[in-house]
Enzyme design. Structure first.
Site: not given
Length: 339
Positions: A20, A54-55, A77, A100, A148-150, A233
């Protein structure tokens, strides 16, 4: 406690930053987003949008047939490698993305992977280990992973987009703090400086990995059980940055007891030895105009602004096992006062 472990490929050496700490600095981010968020109109099903930073976003779901009200929590994230071990990086990134949802008082139910990989530089079996770590952490959370995605990218990045469910009447929000509420922190600080030392030296900090891979599920459940309504968080903007955002959104200020803040073993030594990321220094510069530092020493200021990866929850309320590190007070000339 530190150990050194031989690794064929050091993933952190393929990234300009780590975890992060590679976020766009908070001041620059707010300047970029200025004017792009609009107040939510009355009656909108979007309960939490971009306005308070916000998260996660929260939208009220329709309830055909008059069933119990439910809200959907949505977040994403991802970041560059924070540790060299690909399996551990996957676990950390997944725990961070899931956090989150927990920070909003929700329960994650579905995630999809987000993967960027330099396929000509790093073997795909390392990417597989990253995905395996994310998959196992999601399974621990009871969260399905549905693909997902790559993309082929010069720099490796990994994370998740996560969808969760929450009771709309029992959300944890960063704008619901009230004067007189204590502040509890559920994980110690120092992840950023230990990760930066790991990137520079190859030393492995087991205490940091254990902290980053620990889910915030129990902390979220404890906050809800205690009747808390306000939480966030602590991640890339550091404790001071996230506390400033919470205080600003809630229209309050905060007193922080620096002696009560917990730190990981080795964190102060890492600051002393200079393993402070640029992200942490930018965090400190951003909060300085809003903070009364009193007599707090320079190293402690850096630790309080340390860019965390998969840090704990900061809760307006007392919860079992978490130290109380301060209190919300009526709005004053500073968002945060250190004592």
């Amino acid at each position: 406690m530190t150990t050194t472990r031989e690794t064929p490929v050091r993933l952190t050496q393929f990234a300009h930053g780590g975890g992060c700490a590679c976020k766009i600095p908070p001041g620059e981010l707010e300047d970029m987003l200025g004017g792009l968020s609009v107040p939510l109109p009355a009656g909108t099903p979007l309960l939490v949008g971009a306005a308070t930073g916000d998260d996660a976003a929260v939208v009220l779901l329709p309830t055909p047939g008059g069933g119990p009200a439910q809200a959907m929590v949505s977040t994403a994230d991802f970041f560059t490698p924070v540790v060299d071990d690909p399996y551990d990086w996957g676990r950390v990134a997944a725990a961070n993305a899931l956090s989150d949802v927990y920070a909003m008082g929700g329960r994650p139910v579905l995630a999809v992977n987000l993967l960027a990989w330099p396929r000509d530089l790093l073997p795909l079996d390392l990417a597989r280990e990253v995905l395996r770590g994310g998959l196992e952490t999601a399974a621990e959370a009871g969260c399905h992973v549905g693909g997902g995605h790559s993309v082929d990218d010069p720099e490796p990045k990994y994370g998740m987009a996560v969808t969760g469910l929450a009771d709309p009447a029992r959300l944890l929000r960063n704008d619901a703090g009230r004067p007189g509420q204590p502040l509890s922190l559920t994980k110690p600080l120092g992840l950023g400086v230990l990760n930066n030392r790991h990137k520079a030296t190859g030393e492995r900090f087991a205490q940091a990995v254990a902290t980053m891979t620990a889910l915030n599920r129990e902390a979220s459940e404890a906050a809800l059980a205690a009747g808390a309504a306000c939480a966030t968080d602590v991640t890339g903007f550091g404790l001071l940055g996230h506390l400033h955002k919470l205080a600003r959104a809630s229209g309050v200020s905060a007193v922080l007891d620096t002696a009560a803040v917990p730190y990981l073993d080795g964190a102060r030594e890492a600051v002393r030895d200079g393993y402070v990321s640029g992200g942490t220094r930018r965090n400190l510069d951003w909060v300085a105009p809003f903070t009364d530092f009193g007599g707090t020493d320079a190293d402690t200021r850096l630790l309080l602004a340390d860019a965390q990866t998969s840090g704990g929850l900061l809760v307006a309320g007392e919860i079992p096992g978490a130290p109380v590190i301060g209190e919300l007070i009526p709005r004053g000339p500073h968002s945060i006062v250190l004592k």
